[in-house]
Motif scaffolding. Structure first.
Motif, PDB file in Angstrom:
ATOM      1  N   THR A   1     -16.746  19.329  10.136  1.00 41.45           N
ATOM      2  CA  THR A   1     -16.390  17.954  10.053  1.00 41.45           C
ATOM      3  C   THR A   1     -17.709  17.013   9.727  1.00 41.45           C
ATOM      4  OG1 THR A   1     -17.088  17.949  12.429  1.00 41.45           O
ATOM      5  CG2 THR A   1     -14.819  18.471  12.091  1.00 41.45           C
TER       6      THR A   1
ATOM      7  N   GLN B   1     -17.430   8.194   8.700  1.00 40.64           N
ATOM      8  CA  GLN B   1     -17.857   9.078   7.520  1.00 40.64           C
ATOM      9  C   GLN B   1     -16.431   9.154   6.594  1.00 40.64           C
ATOM     10  OE1 GLN B   1     -20.994  12.220   7.809  1.00 40.64           O
ATOM     11  NE2 GLN B   1     -21.038  11.613   9.877  1.00 40.64           N
ATOM     12  N   LEU B   2     -15.257   9.171   7.015  1.00 36.71           N
ATOM     13  CA  LEU B   2     -14.036   9.169   6.323  1.00 36.71           C
ATOM     14  C   LEU B   2     -13.614   7.798   5.834  1.00 36.71           C
ATOM     15  CD1 LEU B   2     -12.288  11.868   8.236  1.00 36.71           C
ATOM     16  CD2 LEU B   2     -13.322  12.063   5.963  1.00 36.71           C
ATOM     17  N   GLU B   3     -14.549   6.820   6.138  1.00 29.28           N
ATOM     18  CA  GLU B   3     -14.263   5.259   5.524  1.00 29.28           C
ATOM     19  C   GLU B   3     -14.769   5.245   4.059  1.00 29.28           C
ATOM     20  OE1 GLU B   3     -13.434   1.989   8.188  1.00 29.28           O
ATOM     21  OE2 GLU B   3     -14.845   2.989   9.365  1.00 29.28           O
ATOM     22  N   SER B   4     -15.644   5.964   3.601  1.00 26.82           N
ATOM     23  CA  SER B   4     -16.192   5.705   2.385  1.00 26.82           C
ATOM     24  C   SER B   4     -15.331   6.447   1.236  1.00 26.82           C
ATOM     25  CB  SER B   4     -17.552   6.073   2.167  1.00 26.82           C
ATOM     26  OG  SER B   4     -17.885   7.402   2.750  1.00 26.82           O
ATOM     27  N   GLY B   5     -15.465   6.477  -0.119  1.00 24.93           N
ATOM     28  CA  GLY B   5     -14.725   7.050  -0.908  1.00 24.93           C
ATOM     29  C   GLY B   5     -13.681   6.543  -1.401  1.00 24.93           C
ATOM     30  N   PRO B   6     -13.056   6.848  -2.824  1.00 27.50           N
ATOM     31  CA  PRO B   6     -12.165   6.171  -3.367  1.00 27.50           C
ATOM     32  C   PRO B   6     -10.676   6.269  -2.947  1.00 27.50           C
ATOM     33  CG  PRO B   6     -12.771   8.088  -4.782  1.00 27.50           C
ATOM     34  CD  PRO B   6     -13.570   7.982  -3.517  1.00 27.50           C
ATOM     35  N   TRP B   7     -10.214   7.420  -2.243  1.00 32.34           N
ATOM     36  CA  TRP B   7      -9.169   7.440  -1.603  1.00 32.34           C
ATOM     37  C   TRP B   7      -8.685   6.672  -0.321  1.00 32.34           C
ATOM     38  CZ3 TRP B   7      -4.880   9.269  -3.802  1.00 32.34           C
ATOM     39  CH2 TRP B   7      -3.720   9.498  -3.035  1.00 32.34           C
ATOM     40  N   PRO B   8      -7.587   5.866  -0.152  1.00 30.62           N
ATOM     41  CA  PRO B   8      -7.538   5.143   0.958  1.00 30.62           C
ATOM     42  C   PRO B   8      -7.661   5.845   2.246  1.00 30.62           C
ATOM     43  CG  PRO B   8      -5.417   5.421  -0.136  1.00 30.62           C
ATOM     44  CD  PRO B   8      -6.685   6.073  -0.943  1.00 30.62           C
ATOM     45  N   SER B   9      -8.320   5.343   3.131  1.00 32.79           N
ATOM     46  CA  SER B   9      -8.828   5.791   4.455  1.00 32.79           C
ATOM     47  C   SER B   9      -7.990   5.460   5.616  1.00 32.79           C
ATOM     48  CB  SER B   9     -10.295   5.297   4.799  1.00 32.79           C
ATOM     49  OG  SER B   9     -10.736   5.747   6.096  1.00 32.79           O
ATOM     50  N   PHE B  10      -7.525   6.600   6.295  1.00 35.92           N
ATOM     51  CA  PHE B  10      -6.503   6.381   7.362  1.00 35.92           C
ATOM     52  C   PHE B  10      -7.529   5.940   8.553  1.00 35.92           C
ATOM     53  CE2 PHE B  10      -7.949  10.126  10.009  1.00 35.92           C
ATOM     54  CZ  PHE B  10      -8.608  10.763   9.089  1.00 35.92           C
TER      55      PHE B  10
ATOM     56  N   LYS C   1      -8.195  13.719   3.051  1.00 39.69           N
ATOM     57  CA  LYS C   1      -9.019  12.414   2.688  1.00 39.69           C
ATOM     58  C   LYS C   1     -10.405  12.867   1.772  1.00 39.69           C
ATOM     59  CE  LYS C   1     -11.661   8.534   2.480  1.00 39.69           C
ATOM     60  NZ  LYS C   1     -11.724   7.695   1.613  1.00 39.69           N
TER      61      LYS C   1
ATOM     62  N   ASN D   1      -9.387  -0.237  -2.620  1.00 34.38           N
ATOM     63  CA  ASN D   1      -8.790   1.035  -3.042  1.00 34.38           C
ATOM     64  C   ASN D   1      -7.707   1.553  -2.057  1.00 34.38           C
ATOM     65  OD1 ASN D   1      -9.950   1.322  -0.364  1.00 34.38           O
ATOM     66  ND2 ASN D   1     -11.314   3.355  -0.961  1.00 34.38           N
TER      67      ASN D   1
ATOM     68  N   PHE E   1      -9.972  12.266  -6.850  1.00 32.41           N
ATOM     69  CA  PHE E   1      -9.587  11.123  -7.257  1.00 32.41           C
ATOM     70  C   PHE E   1      -9.323  10.855  -8.674  1.00 32.41           C
ATOM     71  CE2 PHE E   1      -9.687   6.568  -7.742  1.00 32.41           C
ATOM     72  CZ  PHE E   1      -8.568   6.212  -6.841  1.00 32.41           C
TER      73      PHE E   1
ATOM     74  N   ASP F   1      -7.398   2.051   8.240  1.00 32.90           N
ATOM     75  CA  ASP F   1      -6.260   1.631   8.723  1.00 32.90           C
ATOM     76  C   ASP F   1      -6.062   1.584  10.196  1.00 32.90           C
ATOM     77  OD1 ASP F   1      -3.608   0.685   8.177  1.00 32.90           O
ATOM     78  OD2 ASP F   1      -2.782   2.748   8.049  1.00 32.90           O
ATOM     79  N   ILE F   2      -6.256   2.737  10.715  1.00 31.78           N
ATOM     80  CA  ILE F   2      -6.200   2.877  12.384  1.00 31.78           C
ATOM     81  C   ILE F   2      -7.027   1.840  12.959  1.00 31.78           C
ATOM     82  CG2 ILE F   2      -6.279   4.289  14.324  1.00 31.78           C
ATOM     83  CD1 ILE F   2      -5.914   6.759  12.705  1.00 31.78           C
TER      84      ILE F   2
ATOM     85  N   ARG G   1     -16.285  16.045   6.678  1.00 29.48           N
ATOM     86  CA  ARG G   1     -15.904  16.064   5.306  1.00 29.48           C
ATOM     87  C   ARG G   1     -15.478  17.517   4.756  1.00 29.48           C
ATOM     88  NH1 ARG G   1     -15.641  10.633   3.231  1.00 29.48           N
ATOM     89  NH2 ARG G   1     -14.875  11.528   1.451  1.00 29.48           N
TER      90      ARG G   1
ATOM     91  N   TYR H   1     -13.384  16.091  16.310  1.00 31.29           N
ATOM     92  CA  TYR H   1     -14.254  16.315  15.112  1.00 31.29           C
ATOM     93  C   TYR H   1     -15.778  16.703  15.588  1.00 31.29           C
ATOM     94  CZ  TYR H   1     -11.582  14.440  11.266  1.00 31.29           C
ATOM     95  OH  TYR H   1     -10.830  14.540  10.195  1.00 31.29           O
TER      96      TYR H   1
ATOM     97  N   ASP I   1     -10.814  12.216  -2.133  1.00 32.16           N
ATOM     98  CA  ASP I   1     -11.897  11.522  -2.633  1.00 32.16           C
ATOM     99  C   ASP I   1     -12.786  12.361  -3.811  1.00 32.16           C
ATOM    100  OD1 ASP I   1     -11.959   9.385  -0.970  1.00 32.16           O
ATOM    101  OD2 ASP I   1     -13.060  10.203   0.657  1.00 32.16           O
TER     102      ASP I   1
ATOM    103  N   LEU J   1     -18.509  10.311  13.363  1.00 30.64           N
ATOM    104  CA  LEU J   1     -17.989  11.209  12.483  1.00 30.64           C
ATOM    105  C   LEU J   1     -16.889  10.626  11.688  1.00 30.64           C
ATOM    106  CD1 LEU J   1     -18.074  14.160  14.813  1.00 30.64           C
ATOM    107  CD2 LEU J   1     -19.456  13.810  12.941  1.00 30.64           C
TER     108      LEU J   1
ATOM    109  N   TRP K   1      -5.394  17.497  14.032  1.00 36.17           N
ATOM    110  CA  TRP K   1      -5.976  17.095  15.398  1.00 36.17           C
ATOM    111  C   TRP K   1      -5.398  15.925  15.719  1.00 36.17           C
ATOM    112  CZ3 TRP K   1     -11.427  18.739  13.436  1.00 36.17           C
ATOM    113  CH2 TRP K   1     -11.699  20.157  13.617  1.00 36.17           C
TER     114      TRP K   1
ATOM    115  N   LEU L   1      -9.638  11.576  18.241  1.00 35.00           N
ATOM    116  CA  LEU L   1      -9.866  12.464  17.149  1.00 35.00           C
ATOM    117  C   LEU L   1     -11.423  12.747  16.839  1.00 35.00           C
ATOM    118  CD1 LEU L   1      -8.279  13.641  14.700  1.00 35.00           C
ATOM    119  CD2 LEU L   1      -8.285  11.408  13.602  1.00 35.00           C
TER     120      LEU L   1
END
Lengths: 426, 375
Positions: free
Chosen positions: B300, A11-20, B153, B118, B160, A23-24, B302, A45, B157, A8, B138, A41
């Motif tokens: 979840t 799926q928050l690793e894609s997209g233009p905004w930097p992904s936490f 996030k 990015n 952006f 990073d983790i 997104r 989710y 996105d 889950l 969470w 986490l």
């Protein structure tokens, strides 16, 4: 600690905004407990609910704040985050850093913590996210001895004060917000570290009514820069704006074609007090009608500046909605000088007077704004020794239920019912 | 020598406070404090400040996820060492600012930032969407009704392009708080994303005696819904509490005071959207955000419903508001009935206040607009 599967979160690793998440994962290469942060986490989710237990009182000796205790409710599954206490480190005013300082802090946190942080927490502190109880004292030792730094506030105490960057990089700041914030933070270390208040208490310092640190919305004492003389006008620069040679609002709207700059439409007609007009090519301001909203100055920063007789307004009692509803801070002192030369004496006297009163009458978990509501603004003003003025209200009250005091009424409240009845049969 | 657990008070240092800010000033800041004359945004994410000394400082603003690692901060330090004499700062909205003292140094800095893919988006200035201030969710908190970093996030996105441009009528401040405690103080934001609960607390009778002060739990309820009660635990009668469900407004304050009253729930919890708040005194006074969407589910990872709702509001505002008009000023000018219509948000009774001071928000005039709401 083993690598965790996190379909889950992945799926928050894609997209233009930097992904936490990315990073983790990177941090997990050297701090494997980060896999358990991701693991717990991911479980949240999946379950759509938190997996952190309520409470856990931990700290360092001598302090009643600065550490927030946290434990996982699934420690067997994620032993790396069984204890996940947060450390609040007091941030320098305006949040400027040297890389040397940040690298030192990061070295400490790599040694004693999870390797994850927040830059910054909502109140303003550096948040070091996740460590074990036994690491707290050694961390604090190194923080104070090696870094010469300290914890911030949490609980029913003075929270770490915060400020906008003020005169260090802004032309509008009407007092030295960072010096004021730093001085008061140093003066009130005891109040920050040892809870003695009914509830939390926040100061925030903004240099002008734009209020970039949101002090009027969230601080118990909000100090907002202002001035009491005339807006400084550079008429030559006004002409440049009118001619379209300088970008309106410092170029803030340059991404869209809003048409040619129109000083009447964009400045004069939007002035909330209608105190501006053009005389030929000169801009005129009736400064005694101005309420210093900053709009004209924001739109024409090269032509207009705040006056030179500067100080601050003090507003009191802001808070988020819990419990009786959100409150903005109420204007209490319209103008005060805020000066380093006398160690901000007017301001600290005001603050300490509020504390003395609130610590006596405030109920458990009652913010000062709620205490003010409970006793009423007139009572608060009288406690503070401040005369009521129309600036304290948006409008006069519309009900007639005045709490007259006996000494205000001729002859007082004592009367004899028999004397009354002698003249007025029942 | 370090901490000695056998003599914990020996050599202890306390009450040092934060380091003095001045030692972290870049040289150009130190030399020009209090002397700045004006500023200009030369391109999205790049600010120029001009001093009366003739000095200039160029600031490059980049968005951060706020939840960042030691490695990330070290990388940020590498960038500041390479371009900014080893100094940087953070904004109140979790952006990072790299400062250089001449125009010639801007492009090399931008190039370095771009070389990280990015990771360091440049923007967040002027009439755009700047970074979302948010809470823990969470990843750390015990009372959240939604996550924080993941929702942020997903929303960023989608928004952006608004972060990296300045095409809106005014700045739009978005904030997220993961429960009604609102650590993020989202109550004065153009768009507030707020985690809410919708199920009353459960009572853990087995635990309540050990972890709760019953009078505090009872007093914690602003509506008097928590009452003293008795229950049987292991054949013994104990003192506990009960909740009058019809009175519960799901604020969660009882759980804050009493760990034996958990209320989080996968189906019950979700997100409310509030709009139209501001803190600046510019033109109009500071305003609270108003609740326009009472509930969106925690889908979840997104949160597509939340992302779509925020985008829809932003697009309607961008298309209709006047230059300089903040979202709340726009809604007030056109009327809230028009706001709901233009944003295509169904109006429900959940948006009508029935808590304290509610009457202040009821309409007591015959001035209204005939929108689709009037059948």
């Amino acid at each position: 600690m083993a690598k965790r599967e996190t379909p889950l979160l992945d799926q928050l690793e894609s997209g233009p905004w930097p992904s936490f998440v990315t990073d983790i994962k990177r941090q997990a290469e050297t701090k494997p407990e980060c896999w358990d942060i991701l693991g717990i986490l991911e479980l949240s989710y999946k379950d759509r609910i938190t997996h952190w237990k309520h409470g856990g009182i931990v700290g360092v000796f001598g302090y009643g704040g600065g550490i927030v205790g946290r434990y996982a409710d699934v420690p067997e599954q994620f032993p790396g985050v069984e204890h996940f206490h947060t450390v609040r480190v007091a941030q320098p005013a305006s949040k400027y850093y040297s890389t040397e300082n940040l690298r030192g802090l990061m070295k400490l946190w790599e040694k004693y913590g999870s390797g994850m942080t927040n830059f910054h927490g909502s109140t303003g502190d550096i948040i070091l996210l996740g460590t074990r109880t036994e690491n707290l004292e050694p961390f604090f030792w190194d923080l104070t001895h090696d870094m010469n730094q300290d914890l911030g506030g949490s609980g029913s105490n003075l929270r770490t004060p915060a400020n906008c960057l003020g005169m260090s990089r802004c032309e509008w700041s009407c007092y030295d917000t960072e010096e004021c914030c730093h001085s008061l933070t140093m003066k009130y270390q005891d109040e920050i570290h040892r809870p003695a208040f009914p509830y939390k208490f926040k100061f925030k310092f903004s240099g002008c009514p734009n209020d970039c640190v949101a002090s009027i919305a969230r601080s118990d004492i909000s100090v907002i820069g202002t001035w009491r003389d005339a807006i400084r006008i550079d008429q030559a620069a006004v002409k440049e704006y009118v001619a379209g040679n300088y970008p309106a609002n410092g170029g803030a709207h340059s991404g869209r074609d809003w048409g040619k700059f129109d000083i009447n439409k964009e400045v004069i007609n939007l002035c909330p007090t209608n105190c501006m007009w053009m005389e030929g090519s000169e801009l005129k301001i009736d400064d005694k009608e101005c309420t210093r909203c900053m709009h004209c100055i924001n739109v024409m920063p090269r032509a207009l500046r705040p006056g030179v007789d500067k100080g601050a307004s003090i507003c009191v009692g802001a808070k988020a909605p819990i419990l009786d509803g959100a409150q903005f801070a109420t204007l209490v002192v319209p103008f005060i000088k805020v000066e380093k030369e006398n160690e901000f004496e007017e301001l600290t006297e005001f603050i300490e007077k509020v504390w003395d009163w609130w610590m006596e009458v405030g109920k458990n978990r009652e913010r000062v704004g709620e205490t003010m509501q409970r006793v009423g603004l007139p009572t608060f003003l009288s406690v503070m020794g401040i005369d009521a003025i129309p600036q304290h209200v948006k409008e006069p009250r519309s009900n007639p239920y005045i709490f007259w005091k006996e000494e205000e009424v001729e002859g007082g409240f004592e009367r004899d019912i028999n004397e009354f009845r002698a003249k007025h049969k029942a | 020598m370090g901490y000695n657990p056998d003599k914990p008070m020996d050599g202890r240092i306390s009450d040092l406070g934060p380091p003095h800010y001045e030692k972290f000033f870049p040289p150009v800041i130190k030399a020009n404090k209090g002397k700045w004359l004006w500023h200009e945004i030369t391109q999205p994410g790049v600010l120029l400040h001009k001093s009366e000394t003739g000095d200039e400082v160029y600031t490059v603003r980049v968005g951060s996820p706020r939840l960042v690692s030691v490695e990330y901060i070290r990388e940020v330090c590498d960038i500041a060492d390479k371009h900014c004499d080893g100094f940087l700062r953070f904004t109140t909205r979790n952006n990072i600012e790299f400062m250089v003292d001449s125009k010639a140094k801007v492009q090399p800095l931008l190039d370095t930032l771009a070389s990280y893919g990015n990771r360091y988006p440049v923007g967040g200035t002027g009439a755009g969407v700047t970074n979302i201030v948010h809470t823990q969710g969470w990843v750390h908190c015990h009372t959240p009704a939604t996550d924080a970093s993941g929702v942020v996030k997903a929303v960023m996105d989608e928004l952006f392009d608004y972060f990296t441009s300045m095409t809106l009528p005014a700045q739009v401040r978005i904030a997220l708080a993961c429960c009604l405690n609102m650590c993020g103080a989202v109550h004065a934001s153009d768009i507030a994303i707020l985690g809410i609960h919708r199920k009353p607390p459960m009572i853990d009778h087995n635990r309540i005696s050990g972890v709760c002060e019953l009078p505090l739990a009872i007093a914690s309820c602003p509506l008097g819904a928590v009452k003293p009660a008795k229950a049987e635990v292991n054949g013994k009668e104990i003192k506990t509490v009960k909740v009058t469900v019809e009175r519960c407004m799901f604020c969660g304050n009882c759980y804050t005071m009493c760990p034996a009253m958990p209320l989080a729930d996968p189906e019950g919890d979700g997100i409310a959207i509030l709009v139209g708040g501001k803190v600046s005194n510019r033109i109009s006074a500071p305003k609270f955000s108003k609740l326009v969407i009472p509930f969106l589910p925690n889908t979840t990872p997104r949160w597509p419903e939340t992302v779509a709702a925020v985008k829809k509001i932003l697009v309607a505002y961008a298309a209709d508001a006047r230059k300089y008009e903040r979202l709340g000023e726009w809604a007030e000018r056109i009327g809230w009935e028009k706001f709901f219509e233009k944003c295509d948000i169904p109006f429900t009774d959940k948006s009508i206040d029935d808590y304290r001071l509610a009457y202040d928000t009821w309409r007591t005039t015959t001035q209204f607009k005939f929108t689709s709401h009037i059948k």
